[in-house]
Write a protein that holds these residues in place. Structure first.
Motif, PDB file in Angstrom:
ATOM      1  N   GLN A   3       0.832  -1.199   0.000  1.00  0.00           N
ATOM      2  CA  GLN A   3       0.000   0.000   0.000  1.00  0.00           C
ATOM      3  C   GLN A   3       0.861   1.241   0.000  1.00  0.00           C
ATOM      4  O   GLN A   3       0.557   2.252  -0.599  1.00  0.00           O
ATOM      5  CB  GLN A   3      -0.850   0.037   1.274  1.00  0.00           C
ATOM      6  CG  GLN A   3      -1.999  -0.917   1.272  1.00  0.00           C
ATOM      7  CD  GLN A   3      -2.595  -1.025   2.665  1.00  0.00           C
ATOM      8  OE1 GLN A   3      -2.207  -0.310   3.579  1.00  0.00           O
ATOM      9  NE2 GLN A   3      -3.548  -1.909   2.807  1.00  0.00           N
ATOM     10  N   TYR A  11       4.953   8.911  -0.088  1.00  0.00           N
ATOM     11  CA  TYR A  11       6.006   7.967   0.265  1.00  0.00           C
ATOM     12  C   TYR A  11       7.331   8.374  -0.384  1.00  0.00           C
ATOM     13  O   TYR A  11       8.384   8.381   0.251  1.00  0.00           O
ATOM     14  CB  TYR A  11       5.601   6.557  -0.162  1.00  0.00           C
ATOM     15  CG  TYR A  11       6.688   5.528   0.088  1.00  0.00           C
ATOM     16  CD1 TYR A  11       6.915   5.042   1.369  1.00  0.00           C
ATOM     17  CD2 TYR A  11       7.499   5.066  -0.944  1.00  0.00           C
ATOM     18  CE1 TYR A  11       7.915   4.109   1.619  1.00  0.00           C
ATOM     19  CE2 TYR A  11       8.490   4.132  -0.712  1.00  0.00           C
ATOM     20  CZ  TYR A  11       8.695   3.662   0.567  1.00  0.00           C
ATOM     21  OH  TYR A  11       9.689   2.739   0.805  1.00  0.00           O
ATOM     22  N   SER A 183       5.889 -15.922  -0.893  1.00  0.00           N
ATOM     23  CA  SER A 183       5.831 -15.352  -2.242  1.00  0.00           C
ATOM     24  C   SER A 183       6.404 -16.255  -3.322  1.00  0.00           C
ATOM     25  O   SER A 183       5.953 -16.230  -4.453  1.00  0.00           O
ATOM     26  CB  SER A 183       6.573 -14.020  -2.253  1.00  0.00           C
ATOM     27  OG  SER A 183       6.043 -13.183  -1.252  1.00  0.00           O
ATOM     28  N   HIS A 296      -1.206  -9.669  -6.078  1.00  0.00           N
ATOM     29  CA  HIS A 296       0.184  -9.559  -5.614  1.00  0.00           C
ATOM     30  C   HIS A 296       0.462  -8.073  -5.394  1.00  0.00           C
ATOM     31  O   HIS A 296      -0.432  -7.247  -5.542  1.00  0.00           O
ATOM     32  CB  HIS A 296       1.154 -10.187  -6.620  1.00  0.00           C
ATOM     33  CG  HIS A 296       2.487 -10.560  -6.017  1.00  0.00           C
ATOM     34  ND1 HIS A 296       3.550 -11.016  -6.751  1.00  0.00           N
ATOM     35  CD2 HIS A 296       2.925 -10.519  -4.730  1.00  0.00           C
ATOM     36  CE1 HIS A 296       4.582 -11.263  -5.953  1.00  0.00           C
ATOM     37  NE2 HIS A 296       4.222 -10.963  -4.719  1.00  0.00           N
TER      38      HIS A 296
HETATM   39  O1  CP3 Z   1       2.177  -2.224   1.743  1.00  0.00           O
HETATM   40  C1  CP3 Z   1       3.228  -2.148   2.330  1.00  0.00           C
HETATM   41  O2  CP3 Z   1       4.077  -1.281   2.139  1.00  0.00           O
HETATM   42  C2  CP3 Z   1       3.438  -3.170   3.394  1.00  0.00           C
HETATM   43  C3  CP3 Z   1       4.801  -3.416   3.724  1.00  0.00           C
HETATM   44  C4  CP3 Z   1       5.540  -4.425   2.877  1.00  0.00           C
HETATM   45  C5  CP3 Z   1       6.754  -4.157   2.205  1.00  0.00           C
HETATM   46  N1  CP3 Z   1       7.284  -5.316   1.752  1.00  0.00           N
HETATM   47  C6  CP3 Z   1       7.355  -2.815   2.070  1.00  0.00           C
HETATM   48  C7  CP3 Z   1       8.359  -2.608   1.009  1.00  0.00           C
HETATM   49  C8  CP3 Z   1       5.294  -5.782   2.715  1.00  0.00           C
HETATM   50  C9  CP3 Z   1       4.080  -6.583   3.167  1.00  0.00           C
HETATM   51  C10 CP3 Z   1       6.417  -6.337   2.032  1.00  0.00           C
HETATM   52  C11 CP3 Z   1       6.570  -7.772   1.771  1.00  0.00           C
HETATM   53  C12 CP3 Z   1       7.715  -8.247   0.984  1.00  0.00           C
HETATM   54  N2  CP3 Z   1       8.995  -7.774   0.925  1.00  0.00           N
HETATM   55  C13 CP3 Z   1       7.665  -9.417   0.183  1.00  0.00           C
HETATM   56  C14 CP3 Z   1       6.491 -10.308   0.085  1.00  0.00           C
HETATM   57  C15 CP3 Z   1       5.403  -9.698  -0.711  1.00  0.00           C
HETATM   58  C16 CP3 Z   1       5.459 -10.056  -2.132  1.00  0.00           C
HETATM   59  O3  CP3 Z   1       5.653  -9.151  -2.950  1.00  0.00           O
HETATM   60  O4  CP3 Z   1       5.270 -11.224  -2.427  1.00  0.00           O
HETATM   61  C17 CP3 Z   1       8.941  -9.579  -0.411  1.00  0.00           C
HETATM   62  C18 CP3 Z   1       9.330 -10.669  -1.374  1.00  0.00           C
HETATM   63  C19 CP3 Z   1       9.772  -8.547   0.075  1.00  0.00           C
HETATM   64  C20 CP3 Z   1      11.218  -8.344  -0.217  1.00  0.00           C
HETATM   65  C21 CP3 Z   1      11.406  -7.040  -0.879  1.00  0.00           C
HETATM   66  N3  CP3 Z   1      11.339  -5.814  -0.220  1.00  0.00           N
HETATM   67  C22 CP3 Z   1      11.607  -6.764  -2.257  1.00  0.00           C
HETATM   68  C23 CP3 Z   1      11.760  -7.812  -3.341  1.00  0.00           C
HETATM   69  C24 CP3 Z   1      11.649  -5.364  -2.413  1.00  0.00           C
HETATM   70  C25 CP3 Z   1      11.800  -4.561  -3.698  1.00  0.00           C
HETATM   71  C26 CP3 Z   1      13.190  -4.108  -3.861  1.00  0.00           C
HETATM   72  C27 CP3 Z   1      13.347  -3.303  -5.154  1.00  0.00           C
HETATM   73  O5  CP3 Z   1      14.070  -2.306  -5.087  1.00  0.00           O
HETATM   74  O6  CP3 Z   1      12.773  -3.658  -6.168  1.00  0.00           O
HETATM   75  C28 CP3 Z   1      11.469  -4.788  -1.136  1.00  0.00           C
HETATM   76  C29 CP3 Z   1      11.467  -3.349  -0.805  1.00  0.00           C
HETATM   77  C30 CP3 Z   1      10.185  -2.819  -0.274  1.00  0.00           C
HETATM   78  N4  CP3 Z   1       9.431  -3.392   0.706  1.00  0.00           N
HETATM   79  C31 CP3 Z   1       9.582  -1.572  -0.640  1.00  0.00           C
HETATM   80  C32 CP3 Z   1       8.454  -1.424   0.191  1.00  0.00           C
HETATM   81  C33 CP3 Z   1       7.520  -0.240   0.252  1.00  0.00           C
HETATM   82  C34 CP3 Z   1      10.149  -0.571  -1.627  1.00  0.00           C
HETATM   83  C35 CP3 Z   1      11.249   0.137  -0.936  1.00  0.00           C
HETATM   84  C36 CP3 Z   1      11.652   1.409  -1.593  1.00  0.00           C
HETATM   85  O7  CP3 Z   1      12.386   1.370  -2.590  1.00  0.00           O
HETATM   86  O8  CP3 Z   1      11.273   2.463  -1.096  1.00  0.00           O
END
Ligand code: CP3
Length: 323
Positions: A3, A11, A183, A296
């Motif tokens: 979200q 954000y 995931s 997703h």
């Molecule tokens: O809605 C929300 O923001 C809830 C919080 C939330 C985040 N990650 C914040 C986040 C939740 C529930 C997750 C879960 C998560 N994190 C999963 C499982 C969900 C899914 O997609 O199946 C996984 C695999 C992760 C690991 C992760 N964290 C990845 C692969 C990434 C992306 C990295 C990239 O640069 O592409 C993150 C980063 C992340 N987690 C962001 C957020 C808002 C983006 C961070 C940013 O760049 O500001």
């Protein structure tokens, strides 16, 4: 899901000043991000701002989020000895900032808006811990699993115990539902899921506070739904690759489902978004036990106005109007 992601200007402004990990570690900022997203979007529940990978740090992994590459684990597991070296997470205190965020979000949110806590499932955590980051085929993780089932079992046990401790601490701090993100488990065959994952997931669900509802989510799990359901979860999360009606039939009465709009649909136009959302509501058939959600995580390029109009559409079109 996601979200509070990168598609919202509020954000992005905050992120321009603070790194992602620092955002997660500062409860006042995690609160701001969570509450702003939930209230701006008008959704019926908020999800904690955190990440599934946070638990890796206190277990001894070096975690970094790099620009472009995504998450990086600097000391991935390569050998059985590496598994023995993982620190147990018996005392939940190292992630106190998460429970503090839960408490502060709970007191800032409207009282009728539930807060969802979450964690990664052991298989998905193991994928990151062994691959050292994101991966396409999970070949290192799966090869480790096939090659050394004993070490795999030990690794999964450690993640199960750690995750149960972590989730119960979130519940104790005020999280009203717990979502478990498996995931990447859709990369396994049903036979391998049953052998290498299902007993661990069952043990995880059995250790969780029984008064808190759980959401068991995975992607690409069309061939695993019954097995996931057997392992546990008050609600089964569905991605868009399955037909919601037939998934519900397979899971049986008494099991709720969450899903399952393809997040890419949000990059199209209002007519398409509404017709796909209506199709999902039709598949849900007005029966209780369906939580409308994306299948997703939302993509960073999603126009926020499309999300707002989807939320309005679902509220107006579904039986239970909460606004
Ligand atoms: O809605 C929300 O923001 C809830 C919080 C939330 C985040 N990650 C914040 C986040 C939740 C529930 C997750 C879960 C998560 N994190 C999963 C499982 C969900 C899914 O997609 O199946 C996984 C695999 C992760 C690991 C992760 N964290 C990845 C692969 C990434 C992306 C990295 C990239 O640069 O592409 C993150 C980063 C992340 N987690 C962001 C957020 C808002 C983006 C961070 C940013 O760049 O500001």
């Amino acid at each position: 899901m996601r979200q509070a992601g990168r598609y919202m200007a509020e954000y992005r402004e905050l992120r321009a000043r603070v790194s992602f990990l620092d955002l997660c570690k500062r409860p006042e900022l995690a609160t701001e991000v969570t509450v702003t997203a939930a209230e701006r979007l008008g959704v019926d529940a908020a999800i904690l701002f955190a990440d599934i990978l946070l638990i890796l740090e206190p277990m001894g992994f070096g975690l970094e989020f790099t620009k472009g590459e995504g998450p990086v684990i600097h000391n991935p597991i390569r050998t059985t000895a590496d598994v023995d070296g993982i620190r147990p997470f018996e005392d939940p205190a190292p992630l106190a900032f998460v429970y503090q965020a839960v408490r502060s979000i709970r007191s800032a949110l409207r009282s009728d808006l539930p807060l969802i806590g979450f964690a990664g499932a052991p298989f998905t955590l193991a994928c990151y811990a062994i691959e050292g980051g994101s991966s396409r085929h999970y070949e290192k993780a799966k090869a480790f699993m096939y090659h050394d089932p004993g070490a795999w079992d030990a690794l999964m046990r450690r993640f199960v115990d750690a995750t149960a401790t972590y989730l119960n601490a979130q519940a104790a701090a005020g999280a009203q539902a717990l979502q478990i993100f498996d995931s990447w488990v859709g990369s396994l065959s049903p036979t391998d899921y049953r052998r290498f994952v299902q007993p661990h997931m069952a043990r995880l669900f059995a250790q969780l506070d029984p008064t808190v509802p759980t959401i068991h989510f995975g992607t690409d799990t069309g061939s695993l739904l019954e097995l996931q359901c057997e392992a546990g979860g008050t609600v089964i999360g569905l991605d868009w690759r399955v037909d919601l009606r037939s998934a519900r039939q397979r899971l049986g009465e008494g099991r709720a489902v969450q899903g399952n709009l393809d997040p890419v649909v949000l990059l199209s136009n209002q007519a398409e978004i509404e017709s796909q959302a209506q199709r999902i509501l039709d598949e849900a058939g007005g029966r209780p036990g369906h939580i409308f959600n994306l299948g997703h995580g939302i993509l960073p390029t999603t126009p926020v106005e499309n999300v707002l109009s989807l939320v309005d559409f679902v509220h107006n079109a579904s039986l239970r109007r909460t606004h």
